[in-house]
Enzyme design. Structure first.
Site, PDB file in Angstrom:
ATOM      1  N   TYR A 189       0.874  -1.170   0.000  1.00 13.12           N
ATOM      2  CA  TYR A 189       0.000   0.000   0.000  1.00 13.12           C
ATOM      3  C   TYR A 189       0.909   1.217   0.000  1.00 13.12           C
ATOM      4  CZ  TYR A 189      -4.035  -2.857   1.508  1.00 13.12           C
ATOM      5  OH  TYR A 189      -5.054  -3.778   1.590  1.00 13.12           O
ATOM      6  N   TYR A 222      -7.088  -5.752  10.291  1.00  6.55           N
ATOM      7  CA  TYR A 222      -6.884  -6.243   8.916  1.00  6.55           C
ATOM      8  C   TYR A 222      -7.147  -7.742   8.818  1.00  6.55           C
ATOM      9  CZ  TYR A 222      -5.099  -5.993   4.155  1.00  6.55           C
ATOM     10  OH  TYR A 222      -4.994  -6.042   2.784  1.00  6.55           O
ATOM     11  N   PRO A 270     -12.390   0.290  -0.564  1.00  8.36           N
ATOM     12  CA  PRO A 270     -11.660  -0.989  -0.617  1.00  8.36           C
ATOM     13  C   PRO A 270     -10.306  -0.995   0.094  1.00  8.36           C
ATOM     14  CG  PRO A 270     -11.510   0.155  -2.718  1.00  8.36           C
ATOM     15  CD  PRO A 270     -12.440   0.956  -1.871  1.00  8.36           C
TER      16      PRO A 270
HETATM   17  C1  PHB Z   1      -7.154  -6.784  -4.355  1.00  6.07           C
HETATM   18  O1  PHB Z   1      -6.211  -7.587  -4.505  1.00  6.07           O
HETATM   19  O2  PHB Z   1      -8.065  -6.707  -5.177  1.00  6.07           O
HETATM   20  C2  PHB Z   1      -7.183  -5.886  -3.165  1.00  6.07           C
HETATM   21  C3  PHB Z   1      -6.240  -6.056  -2.163  1.00  6.07           C
HETATM   22  C4  PHB Z   1      -6.259  -5.226  -1.073  1.00  6.07           C
HETATM   23  C5  PHB Z   1      -7.204  -4.228  -0.969  1.00  6.07           C
HETATM   24  C6  PHB Z   1      -8.151  -4.071  -1.959  1.00  6.07           C
HETATM   25  C7  PHB Z   1      -8.151  -4.902  -3.066  1.00  6.07           C
HETATM   26  O3  PHB Z   1      -7.193  -3.408   0.117  1.00  6.07           O
END
Ligand code: PHB
Ligand code: APR
Length: 402
Positions: free
Chosen positions: A205, A388, A297
């Protein structure tokens, strides 16, 4: 018109509807799943891909995790990148659990295959679904399939029909003083699926001055990548070169990390929103998953929250259908909303910490300070990790309300 009956009419064959159908079958409760689209469509829609530890455990208990255990990628942690450097959070070390990366459409495929193999019904291409008589104990769902109109009588209707479904509207009309909690973000995510082998086995991230980027994957050959873009961005304005070059800029390649590029198999832009509808039940109608709430997301919570809702719901329906305790439905909304709001906060917080909002230098310094905190303080890192990997699913929680 054909008239049939079942205990629970489930509208929608996404993760919420399909997991609910399996949980009910495990409790000896029959159901019919009605899905608007055809099987191919629901099995190939590219969506999220992170499963919390409790979601994986639940799918294992249902006996539908064989391929997930074989092909899913176990991730011990994630990386947070800012100021050009990556910082690893080891979830296993912090909270003793990992997460699993496995595409949502793969779970949907596994759930559909197992249900059909057991001889249990899913009606694909069910059009014009309407719900009536939810005030009483015998609601009715009407739909059109194979050119004929069908009437399905049941004890409970489970609206698992996603954010754009009809169940929430029906619930909203029945409960004039319902509440909607809503937040839009001034950006969306441009997501691609690329035929390119991942070069690292955890997610990154990245908070970059140009905006957020996420490095994710689906298999040893497929990468999944995201870029923060303005909310009104058009996908046509993003050539392959522009996408790769922006990813190159925003991912922390300065510290020796490199990634593969390759043919882009799928692309799209998704808006970001936080949304909660309450109550999640009226009379004999309940809603679950995206039909009731949406999270941005960034915390990877959408699918997991849908699974958590139906885990709560299945225990309640066990009491309602198998023991005649209809009043147990009174607990559904409050039992779900506690987790929903925890996930709403976590998703909003991750989103706030990682995205570029505006040019406010004060806000920027706060973001950096928070990122330094979660990557250096064990207490702060543990809190992120706990949220998480997912809080335990709520059976005891429901019982404590009963
Ligand atoms: C994904 O792999 O699609 C994905 C992974 C982590 C996230 C959102 C989407 O926080
Ligand atoms: N009649 C029948 N089916 C319908 C109707 C309708 N009127 N409206 C919608 N559906 C179907 C959709 O076609 C879809 O297959 O309901 C299903 C809802 O599935 P999802 O949108 O996947 O929602 P849900 O099961 O709640 O899954 C949780 O969280 O963040 C997300 O990506 C994540 O989609 C996942 C979701």
């Amino acid at each position: 018109m054909t008239v049939t009956s079942t205990s629970v009419a489930i509208i929608g064959a996404g993760p919420a509807g399909l997991v609910l159908a399996h949980l009910l079958a495990a409790r000896g409760i029959d159901s019919v799943v009605l899905e608007r689209h055809d099987r191919r469509y629901v099995e190939h829609r590219v969506r999220a891909g992170v499963l919390e530890h409790p979601s994986v455990e639940l799918l294992r208990q249902l006996g539908v995790a064989e391929r997930l255990d074989r092909e899913g990628l176990a991730h011990r942690g994630i990386e947070l990148a800012f100021e050009g450097r990556r910082h690893r959070l080891d979830f296993n070390e912090l909270v003793g659990h990992s997460i699993t990366v496995y595409g949502q459409q793969e779970i949907v495929k596994d759930l559909i295959a197992a249900r059909l193999a057991a001889g249990d019904p899913i009606v694909f291409e069910a059009a014009d679904v309407t719900i009536s008589d939810i005030d009483g104990p015998s609601p009715v769902v009407r739909y059109v399939a194979d050119g004929a109109t069908h009437q399905l009588r049941c004890r409970v209707v489970a609206g698992c029909d996603g954010f754009h479904g009809t169940s929430r509207e029906v619930l909203g009309s029945a409960v004039p003083d319902h509440e909607v909690f809503d937040r839009d973000y001034p950006f969306g995510w441009l997501g691609i699926l690329a035929e390119a082998a991942p070069t690292i086995d955890e997610l990154i991230y990245s908070n970059h001055e140009n905006g957020f980027a996420l490095y994710s994957m689906r298999s040893p050959k497929i990468t999944r990548l995201y870029l923060q873009v303005p909310a009104d961005e058009r996908i046509e304005d993003w050539s392959d070169d522009r996408i790769w070059s922006e990813l190159e800029t925003r991912l922390p390649t300065g510290d020796g990390f490199t990634f593969n590029t390759g043919p882009i198999l799928e692309r799209g832009i998704t808006a970001m929103r936080s949304f909660v509808f309450a109550p999640m039940r009226w009379g004999s109608l309940v809603i679950a998953g995206d039909a009731a709430h949406i999270v941005p997301p960034t915390g990877a919570k959408g699918m997991n929250l849908a699974i958590a809702d139906v885990a709560v719901l299945a225990d309640i329906l066990d009491d309602v259908i198998n023991r005649g305790r209809h009043e147990q439905l009174d607990d559904y909304t409050s039992a779900c909303l506690r987790r929903v709001w925890r996930c709403q906060h976590f998703s909003w917080w991750m989103t706030s910490m990682l995205h570029r909002f505006d040019d406010d230098p004060f806000r920027r310094q706060l973001q950096l300070s928070e990122l330094r905190l979660v990557t250096s303080s064990t207490a702060a890192a543990t809190s992120l990790a706990e949220n998480y990997v997912g809080l335990a699913l709520g059976e005891s929680f429901v019982r404590s309300h009963a």
